[in-house]
Scaffold this motif. Structure first.
Motif, PDB file in Angstrom:
ATOM      1  N   TRP A 154      -7.452   6.572  -2.103  1.00  0.00           N
ATOM      2  CA  TRP A 154      -6.340   6.213  -0.983  1.00  0.00           C
ATOM      3  C   TRP A 154      -4.874   6.743  -1.662  1.00  0.00           C
ATOM      4  N   ILE A 155      -4.444   6.229  -2.968  1.00  0.00           N
ATOM      5  CA  ILE A 155      -3.305   6.612  -3.587  1.00  0.00           C
ATOM      6  C   ILE A 155      -3.187   8.340  -3.381  1.00  0.00           C
ATOM      7  N   GLN A 156      -3.986   8.997  -4.004  1.00  0.00           N
ATOM      8  CA  GLN A 156      -3.996  10.478  -4.122  1.00  0.00           C
ATOM      9  C   GLN A 156      -3.597  10.949  -2.711  1.00  0.00           C
ATOM     10  N   ALA A 157      -4.363  10.429  -1.693  1.00  0.00           N
ATOM     11  CA  ALA A 157      -4.625  11.002  -0.239  1.00  0.00           C
ATOM     12  C   ALA A 157      -2.927  10.789   0.326  1.00  0.00           C
ATOM     13  N   LEU A 158      -2.464   9.508  -0.010  1.00  0.00           N
ATOM     14  CA  LEU A 158      -1.043   9.442   0.449  1.00  0.00           C
ATOM     15  C   LEU A 158       0.013  10.047  -0.060  1.00  0.00           C
ATOM     16  N   LEU A 159      -0.168  10.283  -1.478  1.00  0.00           N
ATOM     17  CA  LEU A 159       0.754  11.379  -2.206  1.00  0.00           C
ATOM     18  C   LEU A 159       0.690  12.590  -1.756  1.00  0.00           C
ATOM     19  N   GLY A 345      -5.124  -5.352  11.621  1.00  0.00           N
ATOM     20  CA  GLY A 345      -5.977  -5.139  10.531  1.00  0.00           C
ATOM     21  C   GLY A 345      -5.587  -3.846   9.868  1.00  0.00           C
ATOM     22  N   ASP A 346      -4.996  -3.148  10.481  1.00  0.00           N
ATOM     23  CA  ASP A 346      -4.692  -1.354  10.064  1.00  0.00           C
ATOM     24  C   ASP A 346      -3.528  -1.505   9.077  1.00  0.00           C
ATOM     25  N   LEU A 347      -3.670  -0.749   7.964  1.00  0.00           N
ATOM     26  CA  LEU A 347      -2.372  -0.858   7.352  1.00  0.00           C
ATOM     27  C   LEU A 347      -2.050   0.706   7.298  1.00  0.00           C
ATOM     28  N   LEU A 348      -1.042   1.145   7.637  1.00  0.00           N
ATOM     29  CA  LEU A 348      -0.650   2.528   7.577  1.00  0.00           C
ATOM     30  C   LEU A 348       0.161   2.869   6.453  1.00  0.00           C
ATOM     31  N   ALA A 349       0.054   3.571   5.710  1.00  0.00           N
ATOM     32  CA  ALA A 349       1.108   3.851   4.675  1.00  0.00           C
ATOM     33  C   ALA A 349       1.525   5.292   4.720  1.00  0.00           C
ATOM     34  N   PHE A 350       2.889   5.457   4.587  1.00  0.00           N
ATOM     35  CA  PHE A 350       3.418   7.119   4.745  1.00  0.00           C
ATOM     36  C   PHE A 350       4.399   7.342   3.708  1.00  0.00           C
ATOM     37  N   ASP A 351       4.824   8.406   3.442  1.00  0.00           N
ATOM     38  CA  ASP A 351       5.885   8.745   2.639  1.00  0.00           C
ATOM     39  C   ASP A 351       7.230   8.961   3.395  1.00  0.00           C
ATOM     40  N   GLY A 372       6.156  -4.711   7.757  1.00  0.00           N
ATOM     41  CA  GLY A 372       6.531  -3.614   7.093  1.00  0.00           C
ATOM     42  C   GLY A 372       6.966  -3.870   5.724  1.00  0.00           C
ATOM     43  N   CYS A 373       6.855  -2.999   4.634  1.00  0.00           N
ATOM     44  CA  CYS A 373       7.681  -3.161   3.511  1.00  0.00           C
ATOM     45  C   CYS A 373       7.582  -1.688   2.563  1.00  0.00           C
ATOM     46  N   TYR A 374       8.279  -1.782   1.681  1.00  0.00           N
ATOM     47  CA  TYR A 374       8.586  -0.360   0.979  1.00  0.00           C
ATOM     48  C   TYR A 374       8.193  -0.473  -0.375  1.00  0.00           C
ATOM     49  N   LEU A 375       7.716   0.650  -0.947  1.00  0.00           N
ATOM     50  CA  LEU A 375       7.568   0.862  -2.579  1.00  0.00           C
ATOM     51  C   LEU A 375       8.229   1.919  -2.924  1.00  0.00           C
ATOM     52  N   GLN A 376       8.372   2.127  -4.341  1.00  0.00           N
ATOM     53  CA  GLN A 376       8.832   3.305  -4.810  1.00  0.00           C
ATOM     54  C   GLN A 376       7.883   4.210  -5.258  1.00  0.00           C
ATOM     55  N   ARG A 377       8.090   5.547  -4.884  1.00  0.00           N
ATOM     56  CA  ARG A 377       7.085   6.451  -5.087  1.00  0.00           C
ATOM     57  C   ARG A 377       6.560   6.555  -6.758  1.00  0.00           C
ATOM     58  N   SER A 378       7.834   6.334  -7.314  1.00  0.00           N
ATOM     59  CA  SER A 378       7.537   6.606  -8.899  1.00  0.00           C
ATOM     60  C   SER A 378       6.456   5.530  -9.356  1.00  0.00           C
ATOM     61  N   MET A 379       6.707   4.219  -8.779  1.00  0.00           N
ATOM     62  CA  MET A 379       5.873   3.288  -9.166  1.00  0.00           C
ATOM     63  C   MET A 379       4.214   3.277  -8.632  1.00  0.00           C
ATOM     64  N   VAL A 380       4.297   3.921  -7.397  1.00  0.00           N
ATOM     65  CA  VAL A 380       2.966   4.217  -6.635  1.00  0.00           C
ATOM     66  C   VAL A 380       2.030   5.257  -7.676  1.00  0.00           C
ATOM     67  N   GLU A 381       3.047   6.143  -8.257  1.00  0.00           N
ATOM     68  CA  GLU A 381       2.579   7.474  -8.909  1.00  0.00           C
ATOM     69  C   GLU A 381       1.898   6.854 -10.375  1.00  0.00           C
TER      70      GLU A 381
END
Ligand code: ZN
Length: 392
Positions: A154-159, A345-351, A372-381
């Motif tokens: 999931w994280i790889q696909a998102l990135l 129940g859907d969770l859409l994640a996008f950059d 909704g909420c936000y995450l830092q890309r560096s922390m997801v990586e």
């Protein structure tokens, strides 16, 4: 068969491999190395001295660099070089005819650092168009929760694609915060840690109305807009209110090719962005499309609501508006965006730096509630790297 590192390189990421060095050739300024997989590369002497991982050059517990190249006189003289019988590369540095220092390299660690043009790239170069509708990366919430392959995928696909959809989460408030925090610290903004997207009285933002929302990115009025957005659907029973998505990378590359003058304007002319309400007045000035020094796409800031007064010399005003219109036409073009209906129940994640999102208008025929909420890309990586480290 898992390989064992020959030399402790002070690196927690997996680097042990089966590649062995089969040939070395020292030149005046560089060492030419060939591995048994056929790959060859050159390393300059100063690079090889600087990356020494011995306990004096790299702190054994913090793994941070201790070696200071400050007073090395360049170019650095070639050391004596040899391959140890087990396969480690050994360099014996000399100064004034005396042996000064010994550096050892793990052959597989070095193999991962053989320079390739891809090392200069900033991110994915492949954008997507409307055909993404049929191949949107989809995941199951329970599988992602297990923190195994599904979470990594999931994280790889998102990135890689800038978007991924998880389905089947319990559709209740609180679930988003719990899931998000298991990935990375939530990135708080002036809209709070978690924001509720539903019609509100006296809205301070178009998202909190039932209006359709043009494709946009969130918070381009900040120097660092939020990177990753998680949008969680708790209820979507209203008529309308479908989600739209477009890839800013795809749009930018189209403009670069088909409207180079407009692309030039959008990537170089700084314009003002601003959000204001009773509590805050947050502004930032920057070009609408951000490129790296190499010219690679970094991000896009299209958000027509919070574009501020245009402060440009009169002769540049129309040039900007023409380029802006051209970009907008690409976004509206059905060949360039997708539309999907989020289910409870859907969770859409996008950059959010790359992918624009929007929604169709809805009527208050049923409940519609997203969080909704936000995450830092560096922390997801970082999360992905730790998962990969632990999977080895
Ligand atoms: Zn050293």
């Amino acid at each position: 068969m898992s390989a064992i590192a020959l030399v402790d390189m002070g690196d927690l990421a997996p680097y042990a491999g089966r590649e062995r060095i089969v040939e070395i050739r020292p030149y005046t300024e560089t060492l030419w190395v060939k591995w048994d997989d056929g790959h060859e590369a050159r390393f300059s002497w100063i690079w090889l001295r600087d990356h020494c991982a011995c306990a004096a050059c790299r702190h054994p517990t913090t793994r941070e660099r201790l070696f200071e190249l400050y007073d090395l006189s360049l170019p650095l003289a070639a050391p004596r070089v040899l391959l140890e019988p087990e396969g480690a590369l050994q360099l014996r540095w000399q100064k004034d005819g005396q042996e000064e220092h010994v550096t050892r390299y793990d052959p597989a660690w070095l193999r991962r650092r053989a320079y390739e043009p891809a090392h200069a790239q900033n991110g994915p170069h492949e954008g997507w168009d409307a055909s993404m509708a049929g191949r949107l990366p989809r995941f199951n919430f329970d599988e992602v929760q297990e923190r195994g392959d599904a979470l990594r995928n999931w994280i790889q696909a998102l990135l890689q694609h800038g978007v991924a959809l998880i389905s089947g989460a319990p559709a209740r408030p609180g679930e988003l915060a719990r899931f998000a925090e298991s990935i990375a610290p939530i990135y708080e903004t002036n809209f709070g840690r978690i924001f509720d997207v539903q019609s509100k009285p006296n809205p301070n933002n178009a998202a909190y109305t039932s209006l359709g929302l043009e494709l946009h990115v969130d918070l381009p009025n900040h120097p660092s807009p939020p990177d990753i957005q998680l949008l969680f659907c708790i209820a979507n029973e209203a008529e309308g209110g479908d989600s739209t998505l477009a890839d800013g990378l795809w749009i930018a590359e189209r403009l670069r090719k088909e409207a180079p003058q407009d692309f030039q304007v959008l990537t170089t002319l700084p314009i003002d962005f601003r959000f204001q309400d009773a509590e805050v007045d947050i502004r930032f000035k920057t070009p609408l499309i951000e490129l790296s020094p190499q010219g690679d796409f970094i991000g896009i800031r299209f958000n027509n609501w919070i574009r501020d007064s245009l402060l440009l010399p009169p002769e540049e005003v129309e040039t900007f508006y023409r380029a802006y219109q051209r970009l907008w036409k690409e976004l509206r073009d059905e060949r360039n965006h997708i539309q999907l209906r989020l289910q409870a129940g859907d969770l859409l994640a996008f950059d959010n730096r790359r992918v624009l999102h929007g929604r169709t208008a809805f009527t208050a025929t049923g409940a519609r509630h997203l969080q909704g909420c936000y995450l830092q890309r560096s922390m997801v990586e970082s999360r992905l790297r730790i998962l990969e480290r632990n999977a080895k």
